[in-house]
Design a protein around this motif. Sequence first.
Motif, mmCIF file in Angstrom:
data_model
loop_
_atom_site.group_PDB
_atom_site.id
_atom_site.type_symbol
_atom_site.label_atom_id
_atom_site.label_comp_id
_atom_site.label_asym_id
_atom_site.label_seq_id
_atom_site.Cartn_x
_atom_site.Cartn_y
_atom_site.Cartn_z
ATOM 1 N N HIS A 24 4.807 0.116 0.045
ATOM 2 C CA HIS A 24 5.528 -0.765 0.968
ATOM 3 C C HIS A 24 4.589 -1.834 1.511
ATOM 4 N N HIS A 31 0.842 -1.204 0.000
ATOM 5 C CA HIS A 31 0.000 0.000 0.000
ATOM 6 C C HIS A 31 0.874 1.251 0.000
ATOM 7 N N HIS A 85 0.376 5.764 1.147
ATOM 8 C CA HIS A 85 -0.405 6.610 2.055
ATOM 9 C C HIS A 85 -0.851 7.862 1.295
#
Length: 213
Positions: A192, A124, A126
């Motif tokens: 990551h 994912h 952010h």
Amino acid sequence: MPLGSTLTMPIQSWFPTSLYVEPLLANGLARFNRELLEQCYLVRDTDPHGVEWSDEHYVNGYTSYGSMTDLHLRYPHFEDLAKAIGRHAQKFARHLDMDLQGGSLRMSSCWVNIMPANTVHSLHLHPLSVISGTYYVKVPKDASSIKFEDPRLSSMMAAPPKLEGMRPRNQQFVTLQPKAGQVALWESWLRHEVPSNRSEEDRISISFNFDWV
Ligand SMILES: [Fe+2]
């Protein structure tokens, strides 16, 4: 700066991806971390909604991501953590030559992750934040590392694979084995994941985002 004026080598490397890793505090880290560890379990043990959310979205483990992402605004230990991380984030922003134009980087969210054996945190990024990262509270022997992906990977549509003995700078994945007490920072667009935890003990971390405000 025009490239021509600096081109002294036939091949130069540009557009680096930076990863910042440092101990959180120069002094008093062991005690601070010990107290924070207790607080992490206290958060879990008083968060039935989060436990329920984790049963579905964070199998085997607990995260407050679905219930409380403002731990730094709720609890003094997490507030202290946010202040300490903020100093590192400023240092990282300077390294990246970010021009904050009179604004600042502010922690916008902060949540805890408790990963027992066989817990996974899938790939994912952010979105909507500038700098993201994790503080490592407990990393037992054999616990999962964190794996980062080359941000250009999805653009390498027809590129051949890399040689087995490639130079480290040409790796398409980089793995960091963190230590308890370290803070790791990266730019929020960097994807990551945390592979399955192979330790029988809990791996505990606190993740966060910084926004430009
Ligand atoms: Fe993350």
